[in-house]
Design a protein around this motif. Structure first.
Motif, short mmCIF file in Angstrom:
data_model
loop_
_atom_site.label_atom_id
_atom_site.label_comp_id
_atom_site.label_asym_id
_atom_site.label_seq_id
_atom_site.Cartn_x
_atom_site.Cartn_y
_atom_site.Cartn_z
N GLY A 141 6.82 15.13 -15.96
CA GLY A 141 6.33 14.86 -17.30
C GLY A 141 5.46 13.62 -17.33
N PRO A 142 5.14 13.15 -18.53
CA PRO A 142 4.21 12.02 -18.68
C PRO A 142 4.55 10.77 -17.87
CG PRO A 142 4.55 13.09 -20.79
CD PRO A 142 5.51 13.73 -19.83
N PRO A 143 5.81 10.32 -17.78
CA PRO A 143 6.06 9.10 -16.98
C PRO A 143 5.70 9.28 -15.50
CG PRO A 143 7.93 9.54 -18.42
CD PRO A 143 7.04 10.75 -18.48
N LEU A 144 6.02 10.45 -14.94
CA LEU A 144 5.70 10.69 -13.53
C LEU A 144 4.20 10.88 -13.32
CD1 LEU A 144 8.68 12.92 -12.41
CD2 LEU A 144 8.30 10.50 -11.97
N ILE A 145 3.54 11.43 -14.31
CA ILE A 145 2.08 11.59 -14.22
C ILE A 145 1.42 10.21 -14.27
CG2 ILE A 145 0.05 12.51 -15.40
CD1 ILE A 145 1.97 14.86 -16.28
N ALA A 197 1.93 8.65 -10.95
CA ALA A 197 1.06 9.26 -9.94
C ALA A 197 -0.35 8.68 -10.03
CB ALA A 197 1.03 10.78 -10.12
N HIS A 198 -0.84 8.48 -11.25
CA HIS A 198 -2.15 7.84 -11.42
C HIS A 198 -2.15 6.45 -10.78
CE1 HIS A 198 -4.51 10.60 -13.87
NE2 HIS A 198 -3.45 10.82 -14.64
N ALA A 199 -1.08 5.71 -10.97
CA ALA A 199 -1.00 4.35 -10.41
C ALA A 199 -0.99 4.38 -8.89
CB ALA A 199 0.24 3.64 -10.95
N VAL A 200 -0.28 5.33 -8.30
CA VAL A 200 -0.22 5.44 -6.83
C VAL A 200 -1.61 5.74 -6.28
CG1 VAL A 200 0.65 6.83 -4.90
CG2 VAL A 200 2.21 6.04 -6.69
N VAL A 201 -2.30 6.70 -6.89
CA VAL A 201 -3.63 7.07 -6.40
C VAL A 201 -4.59 5.89 -6.58
CG1 VAL A 201 -5.59 8.62 -6.80
CG2 VAL A 201 -3.27 9.53 -6.69
N ALA A 202 -4.48 5.17 -7.68
CA ALA A 202 -5.34 4.00 -7.89
C ALA A 202 -5.07 2.92 -6.84
CB ALA A 202 -5.15 3.43 -9.30
N ARG A 203 -3.78 2.67 -6.54
CA ARG A 203 -3.44 1.68 -5.51
C ARG A 203 -3.96 2.11 -4.15
NH1 ARG A 203 2.01 1.87 -6.67
NH2 ARG A 203 2.47 2.00 -4.46
N ALA A 234 0.84 -1.19 0.00
CA ALA A 234 0.00 0.00 0.00
C ALA A 234 0.88 1.25 0.00
CB ALA A 234 -0.91 0.00 1.23
N PRO A 235 0.52 2.24 -0.79
CA PRO A 235 1.31 3.47 -0.78
C PRO A 235 1.14 4.21 0.55
CG PRO A 235 -0.59 3.72 -2.21
CD PRO A 235 -0.58 2.30 -1.74
N SER A 236 2.19 4.88 0.99
CA SER A 236 2.12 5.66 2.22
C SER A 236 1.28 6.91 1.98
CB SER A 236 3.52 6.06 2.67
OG SER A 236 4.05 7.03 1.78
N ARG A 237 0.86 7.52 3.07
CA ARG A 237 0.07 8.75 2.98
C ARG A 237 0.87 9.84 2.25
NH1 ARG A 237 -4.57 9.87 4.95
NH2 ARG A 237 -4.56 8.21 6.50
N SER A 238 2.18 9.91 2.52
CA SER A 238 3.00 10.94 1.86
C SER A 238 3.14 10.64 0.37
CB SER A 238 4.37 11.08 2.53
OG SER A 238 5.11 9.89 2.41
N ASP A 239 3.22 9.35 -0.01
CA ASP A 239 3.26 8.99 -1.43
C ASP A 239 1.98 9.43 -2.14
OD1 ASP A 239 5.75 7.78 -1.15
OD2 ASP A 239 4.93 5.75 -0.99
N VAL A 240 0.85 9.21 -1.48
CA VAL A 240 -0.44 9.59 -2.08
C VAL A 240 -0.55 11.10 -2.20
CG1 VAL A 240 -2.95 9.50 -1.80
CG2 VAL A 240 -1.57 7.48 -1.27
N GLU A 241 -0.12 11.83 -1.17
CA GLU A 241 -0.16 13.29 -1.22
C GLU A 241 0.73 13.82 -2.35
OE1 GLU A 241 0.92 14.48 2.73
OE2 GLU A 241 -1.02 13.85 3.55
N ALA A 242 1.91 13.24 -2.51
CA ALA A 242 2.81 13.67 -3.58
C ALA A 242 2.21 13.35 -4.95
CB ALA A 242 4.17 12.98 -3.43
N ALA A 243 1.59 12.19 -5.07
CA ALA A 243 0.96 11.81 -6.34
C ALA A 243 -0.19 12.75 -6.67
CB ALA A 243 0.47 10.36 -6.28
N ARG A 244 -0.98 13.09 -5.68
CA ARG A 244 -2.09 14.03 -5.91
C ARG A 244 -1.57 15.40 -6.33
NH1 ARG A 244 -5.66 12.01 -0.85
NH2 ARG A 244 -6.74 10.32 -1.91
N ALA A 245 -0.46 15.84 -5.76
CA ALA A 245 0.13 17.13 -6.14
C ALA A 245 0.56 17.09 -7.60
CB ALA A 245 1.31 17.47 -5.24
N VAL A 246 1.14 15.98 -8.04
CA VAL A 246 1.54 15.82 -9.44
C VAL A 246 0.31 15.88 -10.34
CG1 VAL A 246 2.46 14.17 -11.13
CG2 VAL A 246 3.68 14.58 -8.98
#
Length: 123
Positions: free
Chosen positions: A96-100, A103-109, A64-76
């Motif tokens: 850019g596109p790879p990080l975006i 980020a979608h994958a982190v939020v989905a997880r 599971a992604p950490s809360r900080s990982d999810v927050e960073a992904a949402r910022a992206v």
């Protein structure tokens, strides 16, 4: 075994396939299972085989992604949504596109691992 495991996970990701790590066979060592599952997640595996139901919570927590990982992904994702092109910045770093996509994958997880329905609404 780190190098071959990392190569396997990277090859699977490049092919768009999930990489599932091998099982942990000791049922009486949850701390060792947790460590091995965390290492598998860090290497890029998308999951780990469980041989007993009591291993599932440990494995799920490790992947599971950490809360900080999810927050960073949402910022992206927020920055990408307002960007005028495919490249933007978040906290001074180029995104850019790879990080975006990541980020979608982190939020989905995160959405998949949440148990409180009210938290899922914010994903």
């Amino acid at each position: 075994m780190w190098y071959p495991r990392a190569v396997l996970a990277a090859a699977a990701a490049a092919a768009g396939l999930p990489a599932v790590d091998s099982p942990f066979f000791s049922l009486d060592a949850p701390a060792a299972l947790r460590q091995e599952a965390i290492e598998a997640a860090e290497l890029g595996f998308t999951g780990k085989v469980a041989i007993h139901p009591r291993q599932l919570p440990v494995i799920e927590e490790a992947f599971a992604p950490s809360r900080s990982d999810v927050e960073a992904a949402r910022a992206v994702l927020e920055a990408a949504a307002t960007a005028e092109g495919s490249i933007t910045t978040v906290n001074g770093a180029m995104v850019g596109p790879p990080l975006i996509t990541a980020a979608h994958a982190v939020v989905a997880r995160a959405h998949d691992t949440l148990t409180d329905p009210s938290e899922k609404a914010g994903c």
